[in-house]
Structures are given as structure tokens and as C-alpha cells.
Write a protein that holds these residues in place. Structure first.
Motif, short mmCIF file in Angstrom:
data_model
loop_
_atom_site.label_atom_id
_atom_site.label_comp_id
_atom_site.label_asym_id
_atom_site.label_seq_id
_atom_site.Cartn_x
_atom_site.Cartn_y
_atom_site.Cartn_z
N GLU A 34 -0.28 -22.22 7.96
CA GLU A 34 0.76 -22.79 8.82
C GLU A 34 0.71 -22.18 10.22
OE1 GLU A 34 5.65 -22.88 9.19
OE2 GLU A 34 4.68 -21.85 7.51
N LYS A 35 0.48 -20.86 10.28
CA LYS A 35 0.42 -20.17 11.57
C LYS A 35 -1.02 -19.84 11.97
CE LYS A 35 4.88 -20.12 12.23
NZ LYS A 35 5.67 -18.91 12.44
N GLN A 36 -1.99 -20.38 11.21
CA GLN A 36 -3.41 -20.22 11.53
C GLN A 36 -3.79 -18.75 11.73
OE1 GLN A 36 -6.13 -22.98 12.14
NE2 GLN A 36 -4.73 -23.29 10.41
N THR A 37 -3.40 -17.94 10.77
CA THR A 37 -3.63 -16.50 10.85
C THR A 37 -4.11 -16.00 9.49
OG1 THR A 37 -1.82 -16.35 12.44
CG2 THR A 37 -2.61 -14.28 11.51
N ILE A 38 -5.10 -15.11 9.52
CA ILE A 38 -5.65 -14.53 8.30
C ILE A 38 -5.80 -13.02 8.49
CG2 ILE A 38 -6.82 -16.62 7.53
CD1 ILE A 38 -9.39 -15.65 8.76
N GLY A 39 -5.86 -12.28 7.40
CA GLY A 39 -5.99 -10.83 7.53
C GLY A 39 -6.52 -10.18 6.27
N VAL A 40 -7.16 -9.02 6.45
CA VAL A 40 -7.62 -8.20 5.34
C VAL A 40 -7.22 -6.76 5.60
CG1 VAL A 40 -9.58 -9.69 4.79
CG2 VAL A 40 -9.91 -7.77 6.36
N ALA A 41 -7.08 -5.99 4.53
CA ALA A 41 -6.79 -4.57 4.62
C ALA A 41 -7.48 -3.86 3.47
CB ALA A 41 -5.28 -4.31 4.57
N ASP A 42 -7.84 -2.61 3.69
CA ASP A 42 -8.54 -1.82 2.68
C ASP A 42 -7.88 -0.46 2.57
OD1 ASP A 42 -10.26 -0.49 1.02
OD2 ASP A 42 -11.98 -0.52 2.39
N GLY A 43 -7.13 -0.24 1.48
CA GLY A 43 -6.50 1.04 1.26
C GLY A 43 -7.53 2.15 1.10
N VAL A 44 -7.31 3.27 1.74
CA VAL A 44 -8.27 4.37 1.72
C VAL A 44 -8.23 5.07 0.36
CG1 VAL A 44 -8.92 6.57 2.80
CG2 VAL A 44 -8.14 4.65 4.22
N GLY A 45 -9.37 5.01 -0.35
CA GLY A 45 -9.41 5.45 -1.74
C GLY A 45 -9.16 6.92 -1.96
N GLY A 46 -9.32 7.73 -0.92
CA GLY A 46 -9.11 9.17 -1.07
C GLY A 46 -7.73 9.55 -1.55
N TRP A 47 -6.77 8.63 -1.37
CA TRP A 47 -5.41 8.92 -1.80
C TRP A 47 -5.28 9.04 -3.30
CZ3 TRP A 47 -1.17 10.24 0.96
CH2 TRP A 47 -1.25 10.09 2.36
N SER A 48 -6.23 8.48 -4.03
CA SER A 48 -6.14 8.50 -5.49
C SER A 48 -6.17 9.92 -6.05
CB SER A 48 -7.27 7.66 -6.11
OG SER A 48 -8.53 8.19 -5.73
N LYS A 49 -6.83 10.84 -5.36
CA LYS A 49 -6.89 12.21 -5.86
C LYS A 49 -5.55 12.93 -5.75
CE LYS A 49 -8.84 14.06 -1.53
NZ LYS A 49 -10.04 14.68 -0.93
N TYR A 50 -4.60 12.33 -5.01
CA TYR A 50 -3.24 12.86 -4.94
C TYR A 50 -2.28 12.10 -5.85
CZ TYR A 50 -5.20 14.94 -0.71
OH TYR A 50 -5.99 15.62 0.18
N GLY A 51 -2.86 11.23 -6.69
CA GLY A 51 -2.03 10.45 -7.61
C GLY A 51 -1.37 9.25 -6.97
N VAL A 52 -1.86 8.83 -5.81
CA VAL A 52 -1.30 7.70 -5.07
C VAL A 52 -2.17 6.46 -5.28
CG1 VAL A 52 -0.72 6.79 -2.78
CG2 VAL A 52 -0.26 9.20 -3.34
N ASP A 53 -1.56 5.34 -5.57
CA ASP A 53 -2.27 4.05 -5.65
C ASP A 53 -2.72 3.69 -4.25
OD1 ASP A 53 -3.13 1.44 -5.80
OD2 ASP A 53 -1.37 0.69 -6.85
N ALA A 54 -4.02 3.81 -3.99
CA ALA A 54 -4.54 3.62 -2.64
C ALA A 54 -4.38 2.20 -2.14
CB ALA A 54 -6.01 4.04 -2.59
N GLY A 55 -4.22 1.23 -3.07
CA GLY A 55 -4.07 -0.15 -2.64
C GLY A 55 -2.65 -0.54 -2.27
N GLN A 56 -1.68 0.30 -2.63
CA GLN A 56 -0.29 -0.07 -2.40
C GLN A 56 0.02 -0.18 -0.91
OE1 GLN A 56 2.56 2.54 -4.25
NE2 GLN A 56 4.27 1.15 -3.92
N TYR A 57 -0.52 0.74 -0.12
CA TYR A 57 -0.27 0.68 1.33
C TYR A 57 -0.87 -0.60 1.91
CZ TYR A 57 0.34 2.15 6.15
OH TYR A 57 0.74 2.20 7.47
N ALA A 58 -2.10 -0.93 1.51
CA ALA A 58 -2.75 -2.13 2.02
C ALA A 58 -1.97 -3.38 1.65
CB ALA A 58 -4.18 -2.22 1.49
N ARG A 59 -1.49 -3.45 0.42
CA ARG A 59 -0.75 -4.63 -0.02
C ARG A 59 0.57 -4.78 0.74
NH1 ARG A 59 -3.15 -2.89 -4.92
NH2 ARG A 59 -1.33 -1.65 -5.54
#
Length: 251
Positions: A34-59
């Protein structure tokens, strides 16, 4: 041709790396036709070693981008503004690269931070490709909510005139680390030549990137980059792979 005569027709495909503990992977994307806009994001995987879901920030960053797009007033829909607004409302732990692209007045407007990016193909040839932003090898610029993280003002911005028949390929580093631009261009050219829709082209490119990612002997951009950095990495890089393909066509 007037300034409203072009539009994007888009399709996407996502392959998450094989990790039973994180089936969603770390990538996220959106398509807002509708607004002719697209995007991608890639959560930084290093966060997983701290028990953080690295994809949550990207989503959350991508969801907030869609909200900003939907609420943007006419004339204020610029990727850098959208990225800044989305960043300001993303408050979960983590960090992410991002690339947001919009088609307006026959021009692509892009904001890109980190090692996600895009290619613009015209008549089968790659005529433009975004550059990588990284602090050091395999350490890209990234948005996050820690003091050490980069900010949206660090994003590279682009304004590129487009023509009917152009093809845009937007992807995370799972694509660009595992396929050289010539190979992406050739796979796209072959698949488009077969009359495929954008989603099919995205699937085909993503599959090629995936096969390279699990091949320990193939030459890849990541292999070359590692050698330049004095490292030794053989073959592809196992990673999440997101590909969005957009055809630029007349309305």
C-alpha cells in the motif's frame, strides 16, 4: 511517464538456520505494498549467549517500522525517518541490522545500516549495490538499546532513479555472505526469464544461498572477507537467509 506511474510488485522467502531452540531464526522482514515500502532486519546472534532471543529485536523493529509507515503523513514517508521512529519504539533487549526501501516518484529511497542490503538489476545487469557498514570483520553496524550500539543517523541513505523492468533484490547478510553479486544476478536473470513471479525468484535465490551456506568447500564472499581479515573460514556461512524480490512495473 508521470511521477506516479511506477510501482513495486514484491515477493519474499525466508530460510532460518537449523536451530531447534530458535525455529523463528533471527531475521525479520515486511512488505507494505500500500505504501510501496519493504524492509529486512537481522538480529545479531551474539545475544543468544546472554540468553536473549536475538530475533526478537529484529521482529519488533520491523513491526514498529510498519506502524510508522501506516501512520506517516503524505510526504513524510522516508526510510530514514521510518527507521528512526521504529528504533525509538523498540525497547526489547538485542540489536539488529536493517535495510528499508521505498519507491516514490520513480525513485528508490533507502536507509541501510549494517550488512543487510540491496541490489538493483536492469536488463539483467547489476547496476547498483549497497555497501557494507562494519566496525570490523563480522561485526556490522547495528541498532540496539545499549550505549555502545549505533544509531539510525549512522545509516547510509540512497536515492536512485528506477525504470519499468528494473528488479530489486533486498536481503540480509545470509544472502550476501553466501552469494557473489554476479551469481545473484545470474540466478535472478534465469528465473525471471522463465516467467516466474517475485516470490518464486526470491525462493530460488534463497535456496542457492542456503546450499552455499552449508557447503564447506565453495568460494563465498564470506570466505574472501575472512581471508582479508587474517582469518581462515572455508566455505559458506550458516545463517538465516531473507530475500525480497521486487519488480518495478508501470501502474
Amino acid at each position: 511517464m508521470d511521477d506516479r506511474s511506477l510501482k513495486m510488485v514484491c515477493g519474499a522467502f525466508y530460510i532460518s538456520k537449523d536451530d531447534p531452540s530458535n525455529p523463528q531464526g533471527d531475521d525479520a522482514h515486511f512488505i507494505c505494498l500500500e505504501k510501496q515500502t519493504i524492509g529486512v532486519a537481522d538480529g545479531v546472534g551474539g545475544w543468544s549467549k546472554y540468553g536473549v532471543d536475538a530475533g526478537q529485536y529484529a521482529r519488533q523493529l520491523m513491526a514498529n517500522s510498519v506502524d510508522a509507515i501506516q501512520n506517516a503523513q503524505e510526504g513524510y514517508l522516508h526510510p530514514s525517518r521510518i527507521l528512526s521512529q521504529a528504533y525509538s519504539k523498540t525497547n526489547v533487549q538485542g540489536s539488529s541490522t536493517a535495510c528499508i526501501l521505498a519507491l516514490k516518484n520513480n525513485c528508490l529511497r533507502v536507509a541501510n545500516i549494517g550488512d543487510s542490503g540491496f541490489m538493483l538489476i536492469r536488463k539483467g545487469e547489476n547496476i547498483y549495490q549497497s555497501s557494507i557498514q562494519q566496525h570490523s570483520f563480522n561485526c556490522p553496524y547495528q541498532l540496539g538499546n545499549r550505549k555502545s550500539a549505533d544509531r539510525p543517523t549512522a545509516a547510509q541513505t540512497y536515492k536512485i532513479p528506477v525504470k519499468s523492468g528494473d528488479v530489486i533484490i533486498l536481503g540480509t547478510d545470509g544472502l550476501f555472505d553466501n552469494m557473489f553479486e554476479y551469481d545473484i544476478q545470474q540466478v535472478a536473470k534465469m528465473t525471471i526469464g522463465n516467467g516466474s513471479e517475485p516470490e518464486q525468484v526470491a525462493w530460488t535465490i534463497a535456496q542457492h544461498a542456503y546450499y552455499n551456506s552449508v557447503d564447506r568447500h565453495v568460494a563465498t564472499p564470506f570466505t574472501q572477507a575472512s581471508l582479508k581479515a587474517g582469518k581462515k573460514h572455508l566455505g559458506g556461512k550458516v545463517d538465516d537467509i531473507t530475500v525480497i524480490v521486487a519488480y518495478v512495473v508501470e501502474k
